[in-house]
Design a protein around this motif. Structure first.
Motif, PDB file in Angstrom:
ATOM      1  N   MET A   1      25.403 -37.194  25.488  1.00 47.04           N
ATOM      2  CA  MET A   1      25.196 -36.332  24.341  1.00 47.04           C
ATOM      3  C   MET A   1      26.407 -35.385  24.259  1.00 47.04           C
ATOM      4  O   MET A   1      26.718 -34.687  25.208  1.00 47.04           O
ATOM      5  CB  MET A   1      23.892 -35.541  24.531  1.00 47.04           C
ATOM      6  CG  MET A   1      23.570 -34.649  23.384  1.00 47.04           C
ATOM      7  SD  MET A   1      22.019 -33.716  23.551  1.00 47.04           S
ATOM      8  CE  MET A   1      20.806 -34.983  23.613  1.00 47.04           C
ATOM      9  N   ASN A   2      27.074 -35.374  23.099  1.00 47.96           N
ATOM     10  CA  ASN A   2      28.230 -34.491  22.962  1.00 47.96           C
ATOM     11  C   ASN A   2      27.798 -33.066  22.645  1.00 47.96           C
ATOM     12  O   ASN A   2      26.611 -32.782  22.457  1.00 47.96           O
ATOM     13  CB  ASN A   2      29.220 -35.033  21.924  1.00 47.96           C
ATOM     14  CG  ASN A   2      28.649 -35.025  20.516  1.00 47.96           C
ATOM     15  OD1 ASN A   2      27.765 -34.252  20.197  1.00 47.96           O
ATOM     16  ND2 ASN A   2      29.172 -35.899  19.666  1.00 47.96           N
ATOM     17  N   LEU A   3      28.764 -32.173  22.599  1.00 48.24           N
ATOM     18  CA  LEU A   3      28.477 -30.746  22.444  1.00 48.24           C
ATOM     19  C   LEU A   3      27.796 -30.436  21.105  1.00 48.24           C
ATOM     20  O   LEU A   3      26.885 -29.617  21.049  1.00 48.24           O
ATOM     21  CB  LEU A   3      29.778 -29.953  22.585  1.00 48.24           C
ATOM     22  CG  LEU A   3      29.644 -28.456  22.657  1.00 48.24           C
ATOM     23  CD1 LEU A   3      28.796 -28.043  23.843  1.00 48.24           C
ATOM     24  CD2 LEU A   3      31.015 -27.805  22.734  1.00 48.24           C
ATOM     25  N   LYS A   4      28.211 -31.109  20.047  1.00 42.82           N
ATOM     26  CA  LYS A   4      27.621 -30.862  18.728  1.00 42.82           C
ATOM     27  C   LYS A   4      26.144 -31.291  18.693  1.00 42.82           C
ATOM     28  O   LYS A   4      25.294 -30.580  18.163  1.00 42.82           O
ATOM     29  CB  LYS A   4      28.416 -31.601  17.654  1.00 42.82           C
ATOM     30  CG  LYS A   4      28.042 -31.236  16.254  1.00 42.82           C
ATOM     31  CD  LYS A   4      28.971 -31.867  15.247  1.00 42.82           C
ATOM     32  CE  LYS A   4      28.611 -31.421  13.856  1.00 42.82           C
ATOM     33  NZ  LYS A   4      29.538 -31.954  12.856  1.00 42.82           N
ATOM     34  N   GLU A   5      25.854 -32.435  19.273  1.00 39.07           N
ATOM     35  CA  GLU A   5      24.465 -32.909  19.328  1.00 39.07           C
ATOM     36  C   GLU A   5      23.612 -31.991  20.199  1.00 39.07           C
ATOM     37  O   GLU A   5      22.462 -31.714  19.883  1.00 39.07           O
ATOM     38  CB  GLU A   5      24.411 -34.339  19.879  1.00 39.07           C
ATOM     39  CG  GLU A   5      24.980 -35.373  18.956  1.00 39.07           C
ATOM     40  CD  GLU A   5      25.106 -36.726  19.614  1.00 39.07           C
ATOM     41  OE1 GLU A   5      24.903 -36.834  20.850  1.00 39.07           O
ATOM     42  OE2 GLU A   5      25.422 -37.695  18.902  1.00 39.07           O
ATOM     43  N   ARG A   6      24.198 -31.518  21.299  1.00 37.29           N
ATOM     44  CA  ARG A   6      23.468 -30.620  22.203  1.00 37.29           C
ATOM     45  C   ARG A   6      23.147 -29.300  21.519  1.00 37.29           C
ATOM     46  O   ARG A   6      22.060 -28.752  21.700  1.00 37.29           O
ATOM     47  CB  ARG A   6      24.289 -30.390  23.480  1.00 37.29           C
ATOM     48  CG  ARG A   6      23.597 -29.547  24.487  1.00 37.29           C
ATOM     49  CD  ARG A   6      22.380 -30.252  25.061  1.00 37.29           C
ATOM     50  NE  ARG A   6      21.686 -29.351  25.952  1.00 37.29           N
ATOM     51  CZ  ARG A   6      20.388 -29.253  26.041  1.00 37.29           C
ATOM     52  NH1 ARG A   6      19.610 -30.037  25.352  1.00 37.29           N
ATOM     53  NH2 ARG A   6      19.835 -28.398  26.857  1.00 37.29           N
ATOM     54  N   SER A   7      24.093 -28.768  20.723  1.00 34.55           N
ATOM     55  CA  SER A   7      23.825 -27.506  20.018  1.00 34.55           C
ATOM     56  C   SER A   7      22.730 -27.681  18.969  1.00 34.55           C
ATOM     57  O   SER A   7      21.909 -26.788  18.774  1.00 34.55           O
ATOM     58  CB  SER A   7      25.104 -26.956  19.390  1.00 34.55           C
ATOM     59  OG  SER A   7      25.562 -27.802  18.362  1.00 34.55           O
ATOM     60  N   LYS A   8      22.685 -28.833  18.323  1.00 40.97           N
ATOM     61  CA  LYS A   8      21.597 -29.103  17.378  1.00 40.97           C
ATOM     62  C   LYS A   8      20.263 -29.215  18.108  1.00 40.97           C
ATOM     63  O   LYS A   8      19.238 -28.762  17.614  1.00 40.97           O
ATOM     64  CB  LYS A   8      21.872 -30.386  16.590  1.00 40.97           C
ATOM     65  CG  LYS A   8      22.925 -30.229  15.535  1.00 40.97           C
ATOM     66  CD  LYS A   8      23.110 -31.510  14.755  1.00 40.97           C
ATOM     67  CE  LYS A   8      24.192 -31.351  13.709  1.00 40.97           C
ATOM     68  NZ  LYS A   8      24.381 -32.576  12.931  1.00 40.97           N
ATOM     69  N   GLN A   9      20.306 -29.818  19.297  1.00 41.86           N
ATOM     70  CA  GLN A   9      19.089 -29.947  20.085  1.00 41.86           C
ATOM     71  C   GLN A   9      18.580 -28.581  20.530  1.00 41.86           C
ATOM     72  O   GLN A   9      17.375 -28.331  20.552  1.00 41.86           O
ATOM     73  CB  GLN A   9      19.342 -30.846  21.306  1.00 41.86           C
ATOM     74  CG  GLN A   9      18.103 -31.191  22.065  1.00 41.86           C
ATOM     75  CD  GLN A   9      17.136 -32.022  21.235  1.00 41.86           C
ATOM     76  OE1 GLN A   9      17.543 -32.916  20.503  1.00 41.86           O
ATOM     77  NE2 GLN A   9      15.871 -31.731  21.335  1.00 41.86           N
ATOM     78  N   LEU A  10      19.484 -27.661  20.878  1.00 41.60           N
ATOM     79  CA  LEU A  10      19.089 -26.307  21.277  1.00 41.60           C
ATOM     80  C   LEU A  10      18.401 -25.573  20.132  1.00 41.60           C
ATOM     81  O   LEU A  10      17.491 -24.780  20.351  1.00 41.60           O
ATOM     82  CB  LEU A  10      20.298 -25.506  21.754  1.00 41.60           C
ATOM     83  CG  LEU A  10      20.848 -25.870  23.118  1.00 41.60           C
ATOM     84  CD1 LEU A  10      22.096 -25.053  23.412  1.00 41.60           C
ATOM     85  CD2 LEU A  10      19.821 -25.656  24.198  1.00 41.60           C
ATOM     86  N   LYS A  11      18.846 -25.853  18.910  1.00 46.74           N
ATOM     87  CA  LYS A  11      18.237 -25.226  17.738  1.00 46.74           C
ATOM     88  C   LYS A  11      16.766 -25.622  17.599  1.00 46.74           C
ATOM     89  O   LYS A  11      15.962 -24.869  17.068  1.00 46.74           O
ATOM     90  CB  LYS A  11      19.023 -25.624  16.483  1.00 46.74           C
ATOM     91  CG  LYS A  11      18.643 -24.886  15.243  1.00 46.74           C
ATOM     92  CD  LYS A  11      19.543 -25.284  14.095  1.00 46.74           C
ATOM     93  CE  LYS A  11      19.169 -24.572  12.826  1.00 46.74           C
ATOM     94  NZ  LYS A  11      20.012 -24.954  11.699  1.00 46.74           N
ATOM     95  N   ILE A  12      16.415 -26.774  18.106  1.00 44.91           N
ATOM     96  CA  ILE A  12      15.029 -27.240  18.079  1.00 44.91           C
ATOM     97  C   ILE A  12      14.300 -26.848  19.369  1.00 44.91           C
ATOM     98  O   ILE A  12      13.126 -26.485  19.343  1.00 44.91           O
ATOM     99  CB  ILE A  12      14.975 -28.768  17.869  1.00 44.91           C
ATOM    100  CG1 ILE A  12      15.536 -29.110  16.485  1.00 44.91           C
ATOM    101  CG2 ILE A  12      13.562 -29.300  18.020  1.00 44.91           C
ATOM    102  CD1 ILE A  12      15.771 -30.576  16.260  1.00 44.91           C
ATOM    103  N   ASP A  13      15.012 -26.899  20.508  1.00 48.57           N
ATOM    104  CA  ASP A  13      14.364 -26.638  21.795  1.00 48.57           C
ATOM    105  C   ASP A  13      13.881 -25.200  21.956  1.00 48.57           C
ATOM    106  O   ASP A  13      12.823 -24.970  22.537  1.00 48.57           O
ATOM    107  CB  ASP A  13      15.298 -26.998  22.956  1.00 48.57           C
ATOM    108  CG  ASP A  13      15.379 -28.490  23.185  1.00 48.57           C
ATOM    109  OD1 ASP A  13      14.602 -29.229  22.537  1.00 48.57           O
ATOM    110  OD2 ASP A  13      16.208 -28.916  23.999  1.00 48.57           O
ATOM    111  N   ILE A  14      14.637 -24.230  21.465  1.00 49.44           N
ATOM    112  CA  ILE A  14      14.220 -22.831  21.625  1.00 49.44           C
ATOM    113  C   ILE A  14      12.896 -22.561  20.900  1.00 49.44           C
ATOM    114  O   ILE A  14      11.971 -22.025  21.504  1.00 49.44           O
ATOM    115  CB  ILE A  14      15.337 -21.858  21.204  1.00 49.44           C
ATOM    116  CG1 ILE A  14      16.506 -21.979  22.192  1.00 49.44           C
ATOM    117  CG2 ILE A  14      14.834 -20.420  21.154  1.00 49.44           C
ATOM    118  CD1 ILE A  14      17.732 -21.209  21.800  1.00 49.44           C
ATOM    119  N   PRO A  15      12.748 -22.948  19.619  1.00 48.59           N
ATOM    120  CA  PRO A  15      11.423 -22.773  19.003  1.00 48.59           C
ATOM    121  C   PRO A  15      10.338 -23.628  19.665  1.00 48.59           C
ATOM    122  O   PRO A  15       9.186 -23.207  19.743  1.00 48.59           O
ATOM    123  CB  PRO A  15      11.631 -23.207  17.544  1.00 48.59           C
ATOM    124  CG  PRO A  15      13.090 -23.127  17.315  1.00 48.59           C
ATOM    125  CD  PRO A  15      13.743 -23.372  18.635  1.00 48.59           C
TER     126      PRO A  15
END
Length: 122
Positions: A1-15
Motif C-alpha cells: 500500500m503506497n502513502l497516498k492509499e494509506r492516507s485515504k485509509q486513515l481518513k476512514i480508520d479514525i472514524p
C-alpha cells in the motif's frame, strides 16, 4: 500500500475507531487505546510541537499511525470491518453527516481560549 492509499485509509480508520469505541463487542483494552488514539488525533496539542523543524511533523507521521495500527489489531476483525463500512458512509457527501461529534473538541478549544484570556487579563 503506497502513502497516498494509506492516507485515504486513515481518513476512514479514525472514524471507524471512534465507532468501534462505542460498540459492546470491542474489548476494554481496545476501547482504552481507541480513546487515547481519538484524543491524540483530534487534540491540538502534540507531544512534539509542529513548529519544531522536522520532528514536529514526524511526531504526527509516526505516532498516530502506530496508535491506529495497534488499536485496529486489538479490535476483532469482523467488528472493525463493520465499523469501517459505517465510517465510509460518514464521508459519502464529502463531509461527515454527524458534525455534532466535533462539539467536544470545539468545547475544549473554547475552554482553553477562555482560560488563556482569563490568565492574561486577571
Amino acid at each position: 500500500m503506497n502513502l497516498k492509499e494509506r492516507s485515504k485509509q486513515l481518513k476512514i480508520d479514525i472514524p471507524a475507531i471512534f465507532i468501534a469505541l462505542r460498540e459492546k463487542e470491542t474489548p476494554v483494552i481496545a476501547k482504552i487505546l481507541a480513546g487515547v488514539t481519538i484524543a491524540y488525533a483530534l487534540s491540538p496539542i502534540d507531544l512534539i510541537p509542529d513548529f519544531v523543524p522536522v520532528l514536529g511533523y514526524l511526531d504526527d507521521v509516526i505516532i498516530l499511525p502506530l496508535l491506529i495500527t495497534l488499536t485496529v489489531r486489538l479490535i476483532p476483525a469482523d467488528k472493525f470491518a463493520e465499523c469501517r463500512l459505517m465510517a465510509e458512509g460518514l464521508w459519502a457527501d464529502g463531509k461527515p453527516k454527524k458534525w455534532y461529534l466535533a462539539l467536544p473538541i470545539v468545547a475544549i478549544w473554547v475552554i482553553v481560549i477562555y482560560s488563556i484570556i482569563r490568565i492574561i487579563w486577571f
